[in-house]
Scaffold this motif. Structure first.
Motif, PDB file in Angstrom:
ATOM      1  N   GLU C 185      -6.347  18.899   0.810  1.00  0.00           N
ATOM      2  CA  GLU C 185      -5.635  19.222   2.046  1.00  0.00           C
ATOM      3  C   GLU C 185      -4.701  18.073   2.431  1.00  0.00           C
ATOM      4  OE1 GLU C 185      -6.674  20.640   6.613  1.00  0.00           O
ATOM      5  OE2 GLU C 185      -8.269  19.963   5.269  1.00  0.00           O
ATOM      6  N   ASP C 186      -3.505  18.405   2.890  1.00  0.00           N
ATOM      7  CA  ASP C 186      -2.516  17.391   3.263  1.00  0.00           C
ATOM      8  C   ASP C 186      -2.737  17.000   4.723  1.00  0.00           C
ATOM      9  OD1 ASP C 186      -0.367  15.788   3.761  1.00  0.00           O
ATOM     10  OD2 ASP C 186       1.145  17.194   3.046  1.00  0.00           O
ATOM     11  N   LEU C 187      -3.287  15.812   4.945  1.00  0.00           N
ATOM     12  CA  LEU C 187      -3.638  15.378   6.299  1.00  0.00           C
ATOM     13  C   LEU C 187      -2.608  14.436   6.889  1.00  0.00           C
ATOM     14  CD1 LEU C 187      -7.415  14.709   5.612  1.00  0.00           C
ATOM     15  CD2 LEU C 187      -6.432  16.647   6.850  1.00  0.00           C
ATOM     16  N   THR C 188      -1.524  14.193   6.152  1.00  0.00           N
ATOM     17  CA  THR C 188      -0.555  13.203   6.617  1.00  0.00           C
ATOM     18  C   THR C 188       0.120  13.650   7.907  1.00  0.00           C
ATOM     19  OG1 THR C 188      -0.098  12.879   4.281  1.00  0.00           O
ATOM     20  CG2 THR C 188       1.317  11.730   5.829  1.00  0.00           C
ATOM     21  N   ARG C 189       0.320  12.684   8.781  1.00  0.00           N
ATOM     22  CA  ARG C 189       0.977  12.898  10.056  1.00  0.00           C
ATOM     23  C   ARG C 189       2.391  12.329   9.944  1.00  0.00           C
ATOM     24  NH1 ARG C 189       2.033   9.583  14.103  1.00  0.00           N
ATOM     25  NH2 ARG C 189       1.200   7.903  12.833  1.00  0.00           N
ATOM     26  N   GLU C 190       3.396  13.139  10.273  1.00  0.00           N
ATOM     27  CA  GLU C 190       4.783  12.669  10.194  1.00  0.00           C
ATOM     28  C   GLU C 190       5.149  11.918  11.468  1.00  0.00           C
ATOM     29  OE1 GLU C 190       7.331  16.027   9.639  1.00  0.00           O
ATOM     30  OE2 GLU C 190       7.283  15.883   7.461  1.00  0.00           O
ATOM     31  N   SER C 191       5.483  10.649  11.346  1.00  0.00           N
ATOM     32  CA  SER C 191       5.981   9.934  12.524  1.00  0.00           C
ATOM     33  C   SER C 191       7.492  10.143  12.659  1.00  0.00           C
ATOM     34  CB  SER C 191       5.640   8.448  12.444  1.00  0.00           C
ATOM     35  OG  SER C 191       6.128   7.897  11.253  1.00  0.00           O
ATOM     36  N   LEU C 192       8.137  10.573  11.582  1.00  0.00           N
ATOM     37  CA  LEU C 192       9.542  10.992  11.642  1.00  0.00           C
ATOM     38  C   LEU C 192       9.628  12.379  11.026  1.00  0.00           C
ATOM     39  CD1 LEU C 192      11.530   7.822  10.442  1.00  0.00           C
ATOM     40  CD2 LEU C 192      11.415   8.732  12.763  1.00  0.00           C
TER      41      LEU C 192
ATOM     42  N   ILE D 150      12.684   7.016  -1.501  1.00  0.00           N
ATOM     43  CA  ILE D 150      11.484   7.807  -1.798  1.00  0.00           C
ATOM     44  C   ILE D 150      10.323   6.828  -1.820  1.00  0.00           C
ATOM     45  CG2 ILE D 150      10.302   9.258  -3.495  1.00  0.00           C
ATOM     46  CD1 ILE D 150      13.081  10.001  -4.612  1.00  0.00           C
ATOM     47  N   GLU D 151       9.322   7.074  -0.978  1.00  0.00           N
ATOM     48  CA  GLU D 151       8.139   6.207  -1.041  1.00  0.00           C
ATOM     49  C   GLU D 151       6.960   7.083  -1.415  1.00  0.00           C
ATOM     50  OE1 GLU D 151       5.581   6.451   1.250  1.00  0.00           O
ATOM     51  OE2 GLU D 151       6.435   7.068   3.160  1.00  0.00           O
ATOM     52  N   LEU D 152       6.125   6.576  -2.304  1.00  0.00           N
ATOM     53  CA  LEU D 152       4.967   7.321  -2.800  1.00  0.00           C
ATOM     54  C   LEU D 152       3.707   6.522  -2.510  1.00  0.00           C
ATOM     55  CD1 LEU D 152       7.343   7.055  -5.293  1.00  0.00           C
ATOM     56  CD2 LEU D 152       6.116   9.093  -6.020  1.00  0.00           C
ATOM     57  N   HIS D 153       2.761   7.146  -1.802  1.00  0.00           N
ATOM     58  CA  HIS D 153       1.482   6.499  -1.506  1.00  0.00           C
ATOM     59  C   HIS D 153       0.346   7.474  -1.774  1.00  0.00           C
ATOM     60  CE1 HIS D 153       3.996   3.595   0.683  1.00  0.00           C
ATOM     61  NE2 HIS D 153       2.988   2.767   0.581  1.00  0.00           N
ATOM     62  N   HIS D 154      -0.847   6.908  -1.853  1.00  0.00           N
ATOM     63  CA  HIS D 154      -2.060   7.710  -1.998  1.00  0.00           C
ATOM     64  C   HIS D 154      -2.178   8.652  -0.795  1.00  0.00           C
ATOM     65  CE1 HIS D 154      -6.253   8.760  -2.602  1.00  0.00           C
ATOM     66  NE2 HIS D 154      -6.137   8.237  -3.807  1.00  0.00           N
ATOM     67  N   ASN D 155      -2.738   9.842  -1.008  1.00  0.00           N
ATOM     68  CA  ASN D 155      -2.840  10.773   0.117  1.00  0.00           C
ATOM     69  C   ASN D 155      -3.914  10.389   1.130  1.00  0.00           C
ATOM     70  OD1 ASN D 155      -4.886  11.487  -1.599  1.00  0.00           O
ATOM     71  ND2 ASN D 155      -4.448  13.675  -1.612  1.00  0.00           N
ATOM     72  N   HIS D 156      -4.544   9.234   0.926  1.00  0.00           N
ATOM     73  CA  HIS D 156      -5.402   8.706   1.997  1.00  0.00           C
ATOM     74  C   HIS D 156      -4.576   8.073   3.103  1.00  0.00           C
ATOM     75  CE1 HIS D 156      -9.142   8.305  -0.785  1.00  0.00           C
ATOM     76  NE2 HIS D 156      -8.904   9.531  -0.409  1.00  0.00           N
ATOM     77  N   LYS D 157      -3.334   7.758   2.801  1.00  0.00           N
ATOM     78  CA  LYS D 157      -2.464   7.156   3.814  1.00  0.00           C
ATOM     79  C   LYS D 157      -1.970   8.279   4.704  1.00  0.00           C
ATOM     80  CE  LYS D 157       1.712   4.321   4.270  1.00  0.00           C
ATOM     81  NZ  LYS D 157       1.110   3.179   4.968  1.00  0.00           N
ATOM     82  N   SER D 207       8.718  11.064   1.805  1.00  0.00           N
ATOM     83  CA  SER D 207       7.381  10.486   1.630  1.00  0.00           C
ATOM     84  C   SER D 207       6.516  11.388   0.760  1.00  0.00           C
ATOM     85  CB  SER D 207       6.707  10.318   2.999  1.00  0.00           C
ATOM     86  OG  SER D 207       7.463   9.461   3.828  1.00  0.00           O
ATOM     87  N   VAL D 208       6.130  10.885  -0.396  1.00  0.00           N
ATOM     88  CA  VAL D 208       5.230  11.606  -1.294  1.00  0.00           C
ATOM     89  C   VAL D 208       3.808  11.088  -1.047  1.00  0.00           C
ATOM     90  CG1 VAL D 208       4.654  11.994  -3.732  1.00  0.00           C
ATOM     91  CG2 VAL D 208       7.055  11.907  -3.012  1.00  0.00           C
ATOM     92  N   ARG D 209       2.848  11.992  -0.926  1.00  0.00           N
ATOM     93  CA  ARG D 209       1.448  11.607  -0.709  1.00  0.00           C
ATOM     94  C   ARG D 209       0.590  12.307  -1.754  1.00  0.00           C
ATOM     95  NH1 ARG D 209       3.632   8.440   1.407  1.00  0.00           N
ATOM     96  NH2 ARG D 209       3.717   7.713   3.563  1.00  0.00           N
ATOM     97  N   LEU D 210       0.155  11.559  -2.753  1.00  0.00           N
ATOM     98  CA  LEU D 210      -0.600  12.146  -3.857  1.00  0.00           C
ATOM     99  C   LEU D 210      -1.710  11.195  -4.292  1.00  0.00           C
ATOM    100  CD1 LEU D 210       2.208  13.527  -6.246  1.00  0.00           C
ATOM    101  CD2 LEU D 210       0.507  14.905  -5.041  1.00  0.00           C
ATOM    102  N   PRO D 211      -2.865  11.750  -4.677  1.00  0.00           N
ATOM    103  CA  PRO D 211      -3.868  10.891  -5.302  1.00  0.00           C
ATOM    104  C   PRO D 211      -3.277  10.310  -6.589  1.00  0.00           C
ATOM    105  CG  PRO D 211      -4.376  13.209  -5.676  1.00  0.00           C
ATOM    106  CD  PRO D 211      -3.247  13.161  -4.685  1.00  0.00           C
ATOM    107  N   GLY D 212      -3.770   9.176  -7.011  1.00  0.00           N
ATOM    108  CA  GLY D 212      -3.264   8.561  -8.232  1.00  0.00           C
ATOM    109  C   GLY D 212      -2.207   7.507  -7.966  1.00  0.00           C
ATOM    110  N   TYR D 213      -1.658   7.490  -6.733  1.00  0.00           N
ATOM    111  CA  TYR D 213      -0.679   6.461  -6.390  1.00  0.00           C
ATOM    112  C   TYR D 213      -1.303   5.430  -5.448  1.00  0.00           C
ATOM    113  CZ  TYR D 213       3.038   8.900  -8.774  1.00  0.00           C
ATOM    114  OH  TYR D 213       3.812   9.466  -9.762  1.00  0.00           O
TER     115      TYR D 213
END
Lengths: 265, 265, 265, 265
Positions: C185-192, D150-157, D207-213
C-alpha cells in the motif's frame, strides 16, 4: 550586432551554423564561403528563406572592405590552418571546430592573431553539455578520486575510447593531481582480458559500441557508501550549435588563442 | 506447513535464512545446525526472539525421527557436498547456494536423491531480480542480437567479470544461437587496450569496480535508432531471501536435481 | 516474395516505409498511393533511386489486377478507416499504424477481412523495443508487484502521460491481477501536490518533459533490497521500421484482426 | 590533533561517528555523552575496541578542564538547541546534524558562539555526494535552465518530495535567477492528475517510493539535442561519515555559524 560568416557554408555542419547564427537575435548572418555553391543564396542553400547573400567562392572575396567580425570554420583539418592564417591576418576573429591542429600550428595562429588584434577559439567539442560534463567531473574528482568512465557510441564509430572520454580522463587526472588525491589501488584480477577497461593514468574507460546510440558518456564517482554519476547524452551534431553561437558572441572578449570552449563559460 | 532447517545457522547467511523462514507464514522454522553455537537457541543466535529450539551440533542429530521436509545449506563449498549426500540419503529435500559443485558431484547427488525421493536445488544466485534479469535478457536477445553488459561492484571484489555477468552472457549466446541471430560484426579498433571490454563469444562485458557500489548489472541492447536496457541493483545479500523462501516452498514439486532458480519461476 | 504498397507514400512516415520495405530482401516495394505526388516516381519521392513506379493518385488504381499482398497505412486516423474497408474488401492484408480506431471500427474491419480472407494488424507502436519493454514488464510484475513508470519526452509533446506509459501500466495491472499479486500500500503523504505522480490503478506514472529528449521510458520494479529497471530509448521514428517490415512478413500467418505488434513476436 | 566528543554516542548515528572519528588519523576520539550508557566504555558501545573512556552521563561532565575542541551532535532536534547553547557557551566548536533549527535559534547560537570564540556548523545533509550534487546542479542550471528532479526512496519514507529534492530545487532556482535565465514555458496538459509532478517555482520534482531503494536522486537538464544528468545514490547513513569527519577538521577555520556543509568544500 556582430557580423558572422561561415566557411564551408554549403556543408552539413556549415548549413546548420548558418541557420543557428541567423536565428540568433544578437548576431547577423553576413555571408558564406563555399566554392561548390558559389553564387547561390546562402540562406536557400541552408534550407531557410533567401538571405539575398550570394555564396562567395573564396575567402579572398570576403576579407576586404565588408569583412565580417567573426568567421566560423568547420571545414576539413587539411584546409583550416591556411584559412585561419588568412582570416586572422585580415584582423577577423575565428571560431574553429577541429581537433587536428598541432601545438606549433596553434602557436603560429596565436602570433598572427596578436599582430592583427584578432582572437581565435579552437575547440574539439562545441556541445555545452559535453563541456560542462568535463568541467563538473574535474570538480567532483577532488572529492571522489575513484572514477571510471563509460562512453557509449554507435557501432559505426570505429575507434575506442572516444576523444571526449580521453580528454575527460586527462582533466580528471589533472584535477586530482592539483588536489593531491589518489584513487584506491585497483587490485582486481581480470579472469577475462579487457574486462577492466582501458587506463588513462588513474582513470578507467569502458567503450560500448552499439547501434541505437549516438554519443553518450557517464562519469562515475565511487564514494563511501554512496556514488555520483554525471551523464551526458548527445542526440545529434545539432547539440553543437548553442556552443558555436555562444563562441561567436564571446570571442571579442577573449584576446589571443583560446583552446577549449570551457574557457568562455 | 513445510518444516525447514538451516545448515550453518550461526553464520552470516544462515542467520538471515532463519529470520526469513521464520517470518514466512507457510514455512515452519524447525531447527538449525552449527557446531560453534551448539545448544544455544536458534532464534536468539539469529537475533530474533527465542524459538525454544537448541542449535544442533551436527546433521546426524536432526535427520532422525523429527527430520525436516527441507534443509537449506549456504555453508562452504568444501562441506556442502558431504552434507548434501547425507541429507538426500535421509530423504530430505535440500536447497543449496553455491557455485562450487562439479557436474560429477551434481550427478551423484541426483542419483542419491532419486533413490530416496528427495529433491535438490542448486543455484548460484537466489536473487529473484538477478534471475529475472537473466531470463528477460535471453528473451530480448532474440530480437536485439547486439548486446553488451556492464557490471558494477565494490572494489573489494577482486575478480572481473562477475560470475553473474558471465552466466548472463552464456544464456544470451544460447538464446541467440537458438533463434539463429548474430550481432553486427564488431569493427572497432582499440587505441587503448581494454577499452572494448571482455568477450564471451558474441557478448561484450565491462566491469566497473568502485567503492559505493554493491552488486549491479546493466544488459544493454542496441536496436535500430532505439536501445533497451535491463538493470538490476542489489543492495545486500538480503536480496537472496525471497528466492530462498520460494525455493523451500517449490522444491517439493520439482523432482530430481534442478540447476538454477529460474526453473522454479 | 510479398508485394507491398504504401498509403501516404509521400508523407514523412510513408517515405521511410518505402525505403525500409525496398531495403528488405524478402519484400518487394510494389507501389505507393499519394494524391499530392501522383505520377512522380515512388523511389525518387522517398529519396532513393528511381523504382520506375509512378505514384498512384488513389487506392482504386492499385486494388485491381496487379493488387499487392500487403498495404501499409500510416496516414491520418480520419481516412485510415475508409482506406482499410476498401483494402480488406479487395482481399489485401493491411498493416495500420494508428491509435485512433474505436472498438466498433475494429470489429467492422475484422468482419470485412474475414469475408475476404484478408488479415489486419492494428498497432499503436511499431517499435520492437517499446513492444518488448511492455512484454517483459508484464512478465516481471508478477514477481515484483511494486512498479512505477518514468517516461521522458521532448517538451513539444503536450500531453502527459504518454499513450505508451498508460498502455504499459494497463498490461502490468492485468499481469498482476492474473498472478494475484498486489503492491505494498502506498502510504506516502504529498507535501507538494503531484510529487507522487499519476495513478493507473496500482501503477504510478511520472512524466518528464524536457528539450533534448525524444521518447524514453523506464519501468522500475522495487524488490527486497534489490530493484530492476527496464529502460527503452527511442531516438526517432525510424525505430518503427523494423517492426513495420516484420509485420508485412508475418501478417499472412495471422488470420483476423490483431491488435498490437506483440502478438506477432 | 583535534579532540572530538560525540553527543548521543550510544545511538545509531552516534556509534558510527565514534568509529569514523576514531579511524581518522588527524582526529582524537576524546569522549562520548549518553545517559543510557553512562560509565560503559565509549569504544565498546560503538562496537570497536575499548578506548578506556567511560561514557559521560551529561554534557556538564565534559565541558570542564578537559573539554574537547569539537563536539558532534546528531541527537534529536528537541534537545540539540539546549546542548548547542551550553557547548558554544563553553567555547567548544559544535557540528550539528539536523534540519530542525529555526532562523531565530540559529541567530541565538551565532551570537553565543561569537561571544565565546566558538564556531558552529549546522547541516541538513552530511553526504559529500549529496552536497556536491546540489553544488554542480546549481552550476549547470545557468547553462541548462530546463530542469526536472527525480528522487527515489524506500516506500517507508512517508513524505514526498524529500527535503534534499526541495533544497536542490531552491538552489537551482536561485542560480537561475542570479544568471537571469528561465526555463521554456511548460505547456504540457495532464490527462491524468499528478503526471507532471510537483513544482518548486521553475523546477519540477517527481518522487518514486519503492522497496529496494534507499536514497537516490537524479537532476535532469534538457538542452538542445542533448541532455545532462547528475545522479546521486546513497546506500546508507554511513555515507554521512566522511562529511562529519571533514566538518570536525575544518570547523576551526570557519568563524561564526555556517549553514550547509557546502561552505566547507
Amino acid at each position: 550586432m556582430l557580423r558572422v560568416m561561415v566557411c564551408g557554408a554549403g556543408g552539413k555542419m556549415g548549413r546548420e551554423v548558418v541557420k543557428a547564427v541567423h536565428a540568433d537575435a544578437e548576431l547577423v548572418m553576413a555571408g558564406g564561403i563555399d566554392p561548390s555553391q558559389a553564387g547561390n543564396d546562402v540562406g536557400t542553400v541552408a534550407g531557410i528563406e533567401s538571405l539575398h547573400i550570394p555564396m562567395a567562392a573564396s575567402l579572398d572575396e570576403v576579407l576586404g572592405e565588408n569583412k565580417p567580425d567573426v568567421i566560423v570554420d568547420f571545414t576539413s583539418p587539411a584546409i583550416i590552418f591556411e584559412n585561419a592564417k588568412k582570416i586572422l591576418g585580415a584582423g577577423v576573429h575565428i571560431v574553429i571546430g577541429t581537433t587536428g591542429l598541432s601545438q606549433e600550428q596553434r602557436d603560429e595562429l596565436a602570433a598572427i592573431g596578436k599582430a592583427n588584434n584578432a582572437n581565435c577559439l579552437v575547440a574539439p567539442n562545441f556541445s555545452l553539455g559535453a563541456v560542462m560534463m568535463m568541467k563538473v567531473s574535474a570538480e567532483l574528482a577532488q572529492y571522489f578520486p575513484n572514477v571510471e568512465i563509460i562512453e557509449l557510441h554507435h557501432n559505426h564509430k570505429y575507434d575506442a575510447p572516444s576523444g571526449t572520454a580521453v580528454l575527460t580522463a586527462k582533466l580528471i587526472n589533472e584535477a586530482k593531481a592539483a588536489a593531491n588525491v589518489v584513487a584506491t589501488e585497483d587490485l582486481t584480477r581480470e579472469s577475462l582480458p579487457g574486462a577492466r577497461g582501458a587506463k588513462v593514468d588513474d582513470v578507467t574507460i569502458h567503450s560500448v559500441r552499439l547501434p541505437g546510440y549516438v554519443a553518450h558518456q557517464e562519469v562515475i564517482f565511487g564514494g563511501y557508501d554512496e556514488a555520483l554519476v554525471v551523464r551526458h547524452d548527445s542526440l545529434s551534431r545539432l547539440s553543437f550549435m548553442p556552443g558555436v553561437v555562444l563562441a561567436c558572441k564571446k570571442i571579442v572578449e577573449h584576446p589571443g588563442l583560446t583552446y577549449g570552449l570551457e574557457h568562455y563559460l
